[in-house]
Design an enzyme around this catalytic site. Structure first.
Site, PDB file in Angstrom:
ATOM      1  N   HIS A  76       4.553   5.005   6.082  1.00  0.00           N
ATOM      2  CA  HIS A  76       5.453   5.999   6.688  1.00  0.00           C
ATOM      3  C   HIS A  76       5.056   7.425   6.300  1.00  0.00           C
ATOM      4  O   HIS A  76       5.063   8.327   7.133  1.00  0.00           O
ATOM      5  CB  HIS A  76       6.907   5.723   6.298  1.00  0.00           C
ATOM      6  CG  HIS A  76       7.361   4.340   6.649  1.00  0.00           C
ATOM      7  ND1 HIS A  76       8.465   3.756   6.111  1.00  0.00           N
ATOM      8  CD2 HIS A  76       6.828   3.409   7.498  1.00  0.00           C
ATOM      9  CE1 HIS A  76       8.610   2.533   6.596  1.00  0.00           C
ATOM     10  NE2 HIS A  76       7.619   2.299   7.437  1.00  0.00           N
ATOM     11  N   HIS A 266       0.676  -4.800  10.334  1.00  0.00           N
ATOM     12  CA  HIS A 266      -0.197  -4.133   9.363  1.00  0.00           C
ATOM     13  C   HIS A 266      -1.542  -4.822   9.204  1.00  0.00           C
ATOM     14  O   HIS A 266      -2.569  -4.168   9.069  1.00  0.00           O
ATOM     15  CB  HIS A 266       0.505  -4.053   8.005  1.00  0.00           C
ATOM     16  CG  HIS A 266       1.724  -3.191   8.027  1.00  0.00           C
ATOM     17  ND1 HIS A 266       1.683  -1.864   8.390  1.00  0.00           N
ATOM     18  CD2 HIS A 266       3.020  -3.460   7.764  1.00  0.00           C
ATOM     19  CE1 HIS A 266       2.902  -1.357   8.318  1.00  0.00           C
ATOM     20  NE2 HIS A 266       3.735  -2.302   7.949  1.00  0.00           N
TER      21      HIS A 266
HETATM   22 ZN   LIG Z   1       7.436   0.596   8.633  1.00  0.00          ZN
END
Ligand SMILES: [Zn+2]
Length: 308
Positions: A76, A266
């Protein structure tokens, strides 16, 4: 176009989503050609560059590791820094995990706003993709279906992110945008991380989400949301696009490419970055000057008198 850093240092603190460890981060100006570099100030300023070759375990968050030193949940913060076009910055941190704050990138955008962005004297270098690259794998939850991610040549940084979760509030959501500070701020920065209520106990038993709370993650029940209201009707798809950009930051330079992610995560994001960096025939390092000369050649061709 010149490289950038921040004008002044700025700090924040909070708990890590997965470890539950409380930590402090400080964004610090850095000279040209530094890149984005974490420094573990609790370990003698040990530097961990935000680059593909330092990617470690990747499951529910992206972790970096260098010489056994780990740093978790970078995505983030990196999404905010990368989207704002900050090329050079030190991120000083005294714990193993970046604070989750409110679960979105908005607090990091506020930090960058406070820090201010400044132009350096060195020309910015871009990673310009020349050849497509795709990574595809089977979807364990849906036999016969795939998750995939691809990167393709383009003259700007463009992402398309598609998600599909079987939930009445989620379903199929898609975000498509050119990434710049304005689009990131308006479309993605406020979108928070989320999890399904039924996954909370299994994740806890795996040692994850120890810092998770209703203040830093949207929790989806079987047919609704435990801690509404949502910030966007499609906050989930937007958050996945935010995660994607944060992982693409690990390319180490601003990308000139179009990235399309289809139910990725991810693991696929970082695989794409690692495979891209491992094959220099797929890209070149470009400066604005070299791109302009290419553009001018193109414009000259367009301006050539048409034969009639
Ligand atoms: Zn996230």
């Amino acid at each position: 176009m010149f490289q950038t850093s921040i004008v002044r240092s700025t700090s924040a603190e909070g708990v890590g989503l997965h470890t539950g460890v409380y930590g402090h981060i400080r964004l610090v100006p850095a000279p040209a050609d530094t890149g984005i570099v974490f420094r573990r100030i609790d370990l003698d300023n040990f530097p961990i560059e935000a680059q593909g070759h330092n990617v470690a375990r990747v499951s529910y968050a992206t972790s970096l590791m260098k010489q056994g030193v780990l740093l978790s949940t970078t995505e983030h913060l990196l999404a905010a820094i990368y989207s704002c076009g900050v090329d050079n910055i030190f991120i000083d941190i005294d714990s193993i995990e970046v604070p989750i704050l409110d679960g979105s990138a908005e607090p990091f955008m506020q930090m960058l706003e406070h820090a201010g962005i400044r132009r350096l004297r060195r020309k910015r270098r871009y990673l310009k993709v020349l050849q497509p690259l795709e990574v595809v794998e089977g979807d364990p939850g849906n036999p016969g279906q795939v998750r995939r991610i691809g990167i393709y040549p383009a003259n700007e940084f463009h992402v398309r992110c598609y998600v599909d979760f079987p939930h009445p509030l989620v379903g199929q959501q898609e975000v498509e945008m050119v990434v710049n500070p304005q689009t990131f701020r308006h479309l993605l920065a406020r979108a928070r991380t989320f999890c399904f209520e039924r996954d909370i106990e299994p994740l806890r038993s795996m040692g994850l989400i120890r810092g998770g709370s209703l203040e830093n993650a949207i929790v989806l029940t079987n047919d609704g949301v435990m801690n509404g209201p949502l910030r966007f009707p499609d906050e989930f798809g937007r958050h996945k696009a935010l995660d994607l950009i944060g992982d693409l930051a690990l390319a180490g330079l601003p990308l000139l490419a179009r990235v399309e992610a289809h139910k990725a995560g991810h693991a696929l994001h970082t695989q794409l970055v690692s495979r891209l960096l491992a094959d220099p025939s797929l890209w070149t390092i470009a400066t604005e000057d070299s791109m302009h000369s290419g553009l001018e050649t193109g414009l000259a061709a367009l301006a050539a008198p048409a034969a009639d």
